[in-house]
Scaffold this motif. Structure first.
Motif, mmCIF file in Angstrom:
data_model
loop_
_atom_site.group_PDB
_atom_site.id
_atom_site.type_symbol
_atom_site.label_atom_id
_atom_site.label_comp_id
_atom_site.label_asym_id
_atom_site.label_seq_id
_atom_site.Cartn_x
_atom_site.Cartn_y
_atom_site.Cartn_z
ATOM 1 N N ILE A 44 0.836 -1.202 0.000
ATOM 2 C CA ILE A 44 0.000 0.000 0.000
ATOM 3 C C ILE A 44 0.873 1.256 0.000
ATOM 4 C CG2 ILE A 44 -1.647 1.338 1.366
ATOM 5 C CD1 ILE A 44 -2.825 -1.363 2.294
ATOM 6 N N ALA A 45 1.903 1.260 0.845
ATOM 7 C CA ALA A 45 2.788 2.420 0.910
ATOM 8 C C ALA A 45 3.496 2.643 -0.426
ATOM 9 C CB ALA A 45 3.812 2.234 2.029
ATOM 10 N N GLN A 46 3.956 1.560 -1.054
ATOM 11 C CA GLN A 46 4.635 1.700 -2.348
ATOM 12 C C GLN A 46 3.666 2.186 -3.420
ATOM 13 O OE1 GLN A 46 8.175 0.851 -2.610
ATOM 14 N NE2 GLN A 46 7.880 2.226 -4.349
ATOM 15 N N ALA A 47 2.424 1.691 -3.372
ATOM 16 C CA ALA A 47 1.417 2.131 -4.341
ATOM 17 C C ALA A 47 1.114 3.618 -4.165
ATOM 18 C CB ALA A 47 0.144 1.305 -4.180
ATOM 19 N N LEU A 48 1.061 4.062 -2.909
ATOM 20 C CA LEU A 48 0.808 5.477 -2.656
ATOM 21 C C LEU A 48 1.963 6.329 -3.166
ATOM 22 C CD1 LEU A 48 -1.247 7.386 -1.272
ATOM 23 C CD2 LEU A 48 0.212 7.283 0.757
ATOM 24 N N LYS A 86 4.007 5.637 -5.610
ATOM 25 C CA LYS A 86 3.954 5.654 -7.074
ATOM 26 C C LYS A 86 2.848 6.572 -7.571
ATOM 27 C CE LYS A 86 3.926 2.503 -11.048
ATOM 28 N NZ LYS A 86 2.833 3.088 -11.813
ATOM 29 N N SER A 87 1.698 6.544 -6.906
ATOM 30 C CA SER A 87 0.572 7.382 -7.325
ATOM 31 C C SER A 87 0.907 8.864 -7.204
ATOM 32 C CB SER A 87 -0.664 7.042 -6.484
ATOM 33 O OG SER A 87 -1.731 7.928 -6.760
ATOM 34 N N TRP A 88 1.512 9.242 -6.072
ATOM 35 C CA TRP A 88 1.777 10.655 -5.817
ATOM 36 C C TRP A 88 3.007 11.171 -6.553
ATOM 37 C CZ3 TRP A 88 0.938 12.454 -0.066
ATOM 38 C CH2 TRP A 88 -0.398 12.191 0.311
ATOM 39 N N PHE A 89 4.101 10.355 -6.583
ATOM 40 C CA PHE A 89 5.400 10.897 -6.961
ATOM 41 C C PHE A 89 5.991 10.316 -8.248
ATOM 42 C CE2 PHE A 89 5.293 10.988 -2.203
ATOM 43 C CZ PHE A 89 5.000 12.338 -2.091
ATOM 44 N N VAL A 90 5.313 9.361 -8.844
ATOM 45 C CA VAL A 90 5.775 8.803 -10.123
ATOM 46 C C VAL A 90 4.739 9.061 -11.209
ATOM 47 C CG1 VAL A 90 6.532 6.722 -11.350
ATOM 48 C CG2 VAL A 90 7.131 7.035 -8.932
ATOM 49 N N ASP A 149 -0.774 11.137 -10.030
ATOM 50 C CA ASP A 149 -2.222 10.980 -10.196
ATOM 51 C C ASP A 149 -3.029 12.163 -9.658
ATOM 52 O OD1 ASP A 149 -1.996 8.551 -11.498
ATOM 53 O OD2 ASP A 149 -2.140 7.371 -9.658
ATOM 54 N N PRO A 150 -2.733 12.678 -8.456
ATOM 55 C CA PRO A 150 -3.527 13.820 -7.958
ATOM 56 C C PRO A 150 -3.431 15.046 -8.868
ATOM 57 C CG PRO A 150 -2.314 12.796 -6.157
ATOM 58 C CD PRO A 150 -1.770 12.215 -7.421
ATOM 59 N N VAL A 151 -2.263 15.278 -9.453
ATOM 60 C CA VAL A 151 -2.092 16.438 -10.329
ATOM 61 C C VAL A 151 -2.881 16.249 -11.620
ATOM 62 C CG1 VAL A 151 -0.420 17.934 -11.486
ATOM 63 C CG2 VAL A 151 0.197 16.801 -9.330
ATOM 64 N N HIS A 152 -2.775 15.069 -12.189
ATOM 65 C CA HIS A 152 -3.543 14.786 -13.410
ATOM 66 C C HIS A 152 -5.035 14.945 -13.162
ATOM 67 C CE1 HIS A 152 -0.377 13.508 -16.138
ATOM 68 N NE2 HIS A 152 0.129 12.709 -15.200
ATOM 69 N N ALA A 153 -5.501 14.448 -12.005
ATOM 70 C CA ALA A 153 -6.931 14.537 -11.700
ATOM 71 C C ALA A 153 -7.368 16.001 -11.580
ATOM 72 C CB ALA A 153 -7.231 13.785 -10.403
ATOM 73 N N LYS A 154 -6.603 16.806 -10.877
ATOM 74 C CA LYS A 154 -6.956 18.221 -10.716
ATOM 75 C C LYS A 154 -6.898 18.947 -12.057
ATOM 76 C CE LYS A 154 -5.776 20.568 -7.055
ATOM 77 N NZ LYS A 154 -5.026 21.208 -5.943
ATOM 78 N N GLN A 155 -5.968 18.555 -12.889
ATOM 79 C CA GLN A 155 -5.855 19.171 -14.206
ATOM 80 C C GLN A 155 -7.104 18.919 -15.034
ATOM 81 O OE1 GLN A 155 -2.720 17.594 -16.808
ATOM 82 N NE2 GLN A 155 -2.026 19.704 -17.179
ATOM 83 N N LEU A 156 -7.720 17.758 -14.802
ATOM 84 C CA LEU A 156 -8.935 17.392 -15.541
ATOM 85 C C LEU A 156 -10.209 17.770 -14.794
ATOM 86 C CD1 LEU A 156 -7.808 13.853 -16.773
ATOM 87 C CD2 LEU A 156 -7.940 15.957 -18.135
ATOM 88 N N GLY A 157 -10.061 18.422 -13.647
ATOM 89 C CA GLY A 157 -11.221 18.853 -12.885
ATOM 90 C C GLY A 157 -11.871 17.756 -12.074
#
Length: 466
Positions: free
Chosen positions: A196-200, A202-206, A209-217
């Motif tokens: 779970i920690a590794q997945a988090l 990768k999602s945040w820093f590789v 994902d949060p940036v892409h999501a905000k970019q798409l609203g």
């Protein structure tokens, strides 16, 4: 069989039909080579695939069914007890239910197959092989410590085995097995927490994902859905809360590493972490090692760990010896990465310690903290290893490590990550401490139960206290 324990040899158990003749894998020209390995097929089991008393086929090699059918021996099936007898001496496993018709063993592993379970319990046999007296005998006969440590089948047939009555065998196997099951559950939980920690990370820093999501609203995802759910692996990533989502930008900008979230930057890893190496005091000078006061670690301490934490070390230094290590005593929370033989063992120290020259250590005061760097190193291990060099063995030096480029998030995002993953890591540490306590109890009880020095009711009473 008598009502009391008696000692016999493997050869005598074979002669009486209790054990099948023990066999190892194929030697010589028909021994499968690395060039024979295929993506899937029949598992080809080495000592390195035997973990915690089980056979792990997750990362094992495979050979084709056709090649397996051409071999003469070394076919292991469910219920067999495996024993490593070459180079890696004394590792054991009980072959469980598997999705394969059989396993093929290397010549460094022997299978022991019980033919009369009314006289010999296979799980008891596995635990007998684990017991300290047997392990000491095996090591002595095999010349353990030598680069050629080996005990062939002929010599193995002379090994002594002490057998209590079958009812006692079963009771011992059940008692010790209950401890093993608890240890396995704790470590399976830890594997889930790590995933779970590794997945988090990768999602945040590789993948950002949060940036892409905000970019798409969209509402950003990338939150751990509660510690209980996380530990059990259910839906580990959920929508970010509003405060955490606000920490991420909604666009990207160019950097030497390509597009990175706006406001983040690319930098050589050596600019954002403080790293040190270590050393080894003269091993022939007793005053450097006695009295044993300060933990001192080599990468060997990390070779058998189950989680990326180091709770203790095999050796300790005196205060006089510590003064010979230029980096001194490193604080709890330091990230250790083995830099050679092999590269890439990782653990966060849970005690103050000194290190030898086989490590790169990342200190807690770094801009990118050790908990962040643990998952960064895992994510970038191929790059790290690719910068290694050496003639005798590959090594990544501090000089080669420092220039590796890294994406550096803003400090608030780093803190949010450490807060979330730190809670998981605390659980992981407590689970591993409990697992080691149980393992110590198991290893203490086992020889005393087998020898009859400790009765089962006494052992069961001890288990109720942990």
């Amino acid at each position: 069989m008598s009502s009391e324990s008696h000692t016999c040899t493997v050869e005598e158990l074979v002669a009486s039909g209790i054990l099948a003749p023990p066999l190892d894998g194929n030697h010589g020209a028909i021994h499968p080579k690395a060039s024979d390995f295929v993506p899937s097929g029949i598992p080809f089991i080495m000592a390195s695939d035997m973990h915690d008393g089980r056979v792990d086929t997750t990362n094992c090699a495979f050979i084709s069914q056709k090649q397996a059918s051409s071999l003469r021996k070394g076919f292991s099936k469910s219920g067999d007890v495996l024993l490593s007898h070459k180079a890696t001496i004394g590792r054991t496993a009980l072959v469980g239910d598997m999705g394969y018709p059989y396993l093929v063993l290397t010549p460094q592993v022997t299978y022991y197959r019980v033919l009369k379970p009314t006289l010999l319990n296979n799980r008891f046999l596995k635990y007998y092989f684990d017991s300290q007296p047997f392990q000491e005998t095996l090591a002595a006969w095999a010349g353990s410590g030598s680069t050629r440590a080996y005990l062939g089948i002929t010599a193995q047939r002379k090994l002594p085995i002490t057998l209590p009555p079958i009812s006692t065998q079963k009771a011992i196997a059940e008692t010790v097995g209950a401890l093993d099951d608890r240890i396995a559950l704790l470590r399976e939980t830890n594997a889930t927490l790590e995933a779970i920690a590794q997945a988090l990370f990768k999602s945040w820093f590789v993948d950002f994902d949060p940036v892409h999501a905000k970019q798409l609203g969209r509402i950003p995802e990338g939150a751990v859905q509660g510690s209980t759910s996380a530990a059990q692996g259910r839906m580990p990533l959920a929508a970010l809360d509003e405060a955490t989502a606000a920490l991420f930008p909604d666009s990207f900008e160019e950097s030497v590493l390509g597009l990175v979230p706006r406001g983040w930057r690319a930098a050589p890893i050596g600019d954002v972490v403080e790293i040190v190496g270590g050393g080894t005091p003269d091993t022939k000078e007793p005053s450097f090692w006695e009295p044993a006061e300060h933990c001192w670690t080599t990468p060997k301490d990390l070779s058998g760990i189950h989680s990326p934490i180091l709770l203790s070390t095999d050796r300790k230094l005196s205060t006089k010896g510590l003064a010979k290590v230029s980096s001194g005593l490193l604080p709890t929370g330091t990230l250790l990465m083995s830099s050679r033989a092999p590269i890439g063992y990782l653990a966060i120290a849970q005690v103050p310690l000194a290190i030898n020259q086989g490590y790169i250590a990342i200190l807690p005061a770094s801009e990118l903290p050790p908990l962040f760097m643990l998952y960064w190193c895992r994510q970038n291990m191929d790059n790290i290893k690719g910068r290694a060099n050496g003639s005798t063995f590959m090594e990544i030096s501090k000089k080669a490590f420092r220039p590796i480029p890294a994406v550096v998030p803003n400090s608030k995002v780093i803190k949010a990550f450490v807060d979330v993953v730190g809670a998981l890591f605390e659980r992981l540490v407590e689970n591993e401490k409990q697992a080691q306590t149980l393992a110590t109890l198991r290893d203490t009880l086992l020889p005393r139960l087998i020898s009859g020095q400790l009765r089962l009711p006494e052992a069961e009473a001890m288990l109720e206290t942990v």
